[in-house]
Scaffold this active site. Structure first.
Site, mmCIF file in Angstrom:
data_model
loop_
_atom_site.group_PDB
_atom_site.id
_atom_site.type_symbol
_atom_site.label_atom_id
_atom_site.label_comp_id
_atom_site.label_asym_id
_atom_site.label_seq_id
_atom_site.Cartn_x
_atom_site.Cartn_y
_atom_site.Cartn_z
ATOM 1 N N LYS A 95 33.930 -12.224 41.131
ATOM 2 C CA LYS A 95 33.646 -12.850 39.829
ATOM 3 C C LYS A 95 34.863 -13.537 39.234
ATOM 4 O O LYS A 95 34.723 -14.345 38.307
ATOM 5 C CB LYS A 95 33.086 -11.826 38.847
ATOM 6 N N ASP A 96 36.061 -13.262 39.761
ATOM 7 C CA ASP A 96 37.283 -13.862 39.238
ATOM 8 C C ASP A 96 37.720 -15.103 40.003
ATOM 9 O O ASP A 96 38.774 -15.671 39.699
ATOM 10 C CB ASP A 96 38.431 -12.840 39.277
ATOM 11 N N ARG A 141 30.383 -13.950 28.225
ATOM 12 C CA ARG A 141 29.031 -13.461 28.536
ATOM 13 C C ARG A 141 28.718 -12.196 27.755
ATOM 14 O O ARG A 141 27.648 -12.071 27.141
ATOM 15 C CB ARG A 141 28.909 -13.181 30.038
ATOM 16 N N ARG A 142 29.624 -11.236 27.772
ATOM 17 C CA ARG A 142 29.386 -9.982 27.064
ATOM 18 C C ARG A 142 29.306 -10.221 25.557
ATOM 19 O O ARG A 142 28.451 -9.659 24.874
ATOM 20 C CB ARG A 142 30.486 -8.980 27.396
ATOM 21 N N ARG A 159 41.765 -7.289 26.098
ATOM 22 C CA ARG A 159 42.146 -7.472 27.496
ATOM 23 C C ARG A 159 42.973 -6.296 27.993
ATOM 24 O O ARG A 159 43.352 -5.416 27.248
ATOM 25 C CB ARG A 159 42.921 -8.785 27.687
ATOM 26 N N ARG A 165 42.308 -0.567 28.368
ATOM 27 C CA ARG A 165 41.185 -0.753 27.454
ATOM 28 C C ARG A 165 40.630 0.591 26.969
ATOM 29 O O ARG A 165 40.262 0.736 25.802
ATOM 30 C CB ARG A 165 40.106 -1.598 28.124
ATOM 31 N N CYS A 251 35.535 -20.718 31.824
ATOM 32 C CA CYS A 251 35.737 -19.404 31.215
ATOM 33 C C CYS A 251 35.204 -19.312 29.791
ATOM 34 O O CYS A 251 35.113 -18.225 29.232
ATOM 35 C CB CYS A 251 37.225 -19.037 31.240
#
Length: 322
Positions: A95-96, A141-142, A159, A165, A251
């Site tokens: 995904k990155d 997205r989140r 981040r 986190r 992004c």
């Protein structure tokens, strides 16, 4: 008088050099790739050397990824090493990895995909979040999915690696946050938080997949990596990357997608959002596992039906079919 020095036990030359980021999750993924490859080739694990780099994305933690260069911050150092021949292959979180890749770099393998779900930490469900909750995430997205379901919530940039986190959450900086279940599983952090049903809370494109890239002309490494390439996982990941490519997202672009196999091929369900979550468009398509036009057609349909508040974040809306 000159005397040559004889080393009775020279260090063995590694069979392969594996490049990875230095973060704990990236190292865990590199170890998984190394163990799978060694087992498949019948060689010692130590024959595959791990070469780690501190990526730009890991060094800069105080700003959202979209503000400082996007996904390339996870890959550019490894790309340079790979193209220079300093490593044989690079291990990434799929995904990155940007959809447009440097010439000469190809996907050599996709490992068996882990659980694609997100985990909510701080509440049992999205509905259970307290009124006006402050939620930490740097993923558009989140943020968009949350604000679409709970416009009363506030999203703040959040981040750092998993441990960072979790520590910020424990310190009370936010009421809740999200993490990928796959990452938690790979780090042995099972039982942390509450997994969100993927059918209700759509994952990120290529989430939970480990993707391995190598040089296109490196036949030896390509042959070796083919031994650990998981066909079903590659099919879903490449379909989701084809969707991204046609959308022209970046992004800043909130996109969520869930791809599942059925008897006829793949079923892809995707949703696009405006960043504030107020606008949403969704679509579903079925297509063969090797059909790149299926994801592209779904992307075109989504962009055609989306309102300007969504399409402005997708350059594919300006691309017309030939």
């Amino acid at each position: 008088m000159h005397t040559d020095t004889f080393d009775p036990d020279p260090a063995p030359v590694p069979a392969f050099r594996l490049g990875t980021r230095r973060s704990p999750l990236a190292m865990a993924q590199a170890e998984e790739a190394r163990m799978r490859l060694a087992a498949a080739l019948g060689i010692m694990v130590d024959a595959i050397e791990i070469v780690a780099v501190t990526a730009s994305g890991d060094r800069i933690q105080d700003r959202a990824l979209a503000e400082i260069g996007g996904k390339a911050l996870w890959t550019k150092e490894l790309d340079a090493w790979l193209l220079a021949g300093e490593i044989d292959f690079a291990v990434h979180s799929a995904k990155d990895v940007e959809t447009i890749r440097p010439a000469g770099i190809v996907v050599g393998a996709v490992l068996p995909r882990e659980d694609v779900r997100d985990v909510l930490i701080g509440a049992a469900t999205i509905t259970a979040l307290p009124q006006g909750a402050v939620v930490g995430t740097s993923a558009p997205r989140r943020a968009a999915q949350l604000l679409h379901a709970r416009p009363d919530c506030t999203v703040v940039t959040f981040r750092g690696n998993v441990a960072t986190r979790l520590a910020k959450l424990a310190a009370g900086e936010v009421d809740a946050t999200f993490l990928a279940l796959a990452g938690l599983n790979r780090l042995g952090e099972t039982g942390t938080g509450h997994p969100l049903p993927a059918e209700d809370w759509l994952p990120a494109p290529a989430q939970a997949a480990i993707m391995i890239e190598c040089r296109a002309e490196d036949a030896r490494t390509l042959s070796a990596l083919s031994a650990i390439d998981d066909g079903p996982s590659r099919a879903t990941v490449m379909a989701e990357r084809a969707l991204l490519a046609r959308l022209g997202g970046n992004c800043h672009s909130p996109i969520a997608v869930l791809t599942q196999a059925d008897s006829d091929g793949l079923v892809m369900r995707a949703a696009l959002f405006s960043p504030n979550g107020a606008e949403r468009v969704e679509g579903t398509a079925r297509f063969a596992t090797d059909d790149e036009e299926g994801p592209a057609a779904l992307a075109a349909d989504l962009l055609e039906r989306a309102v300007p508040a969504i399409t402005v974040h997708f350059s594919g809306s300006a691309v017309h079919d030939a």
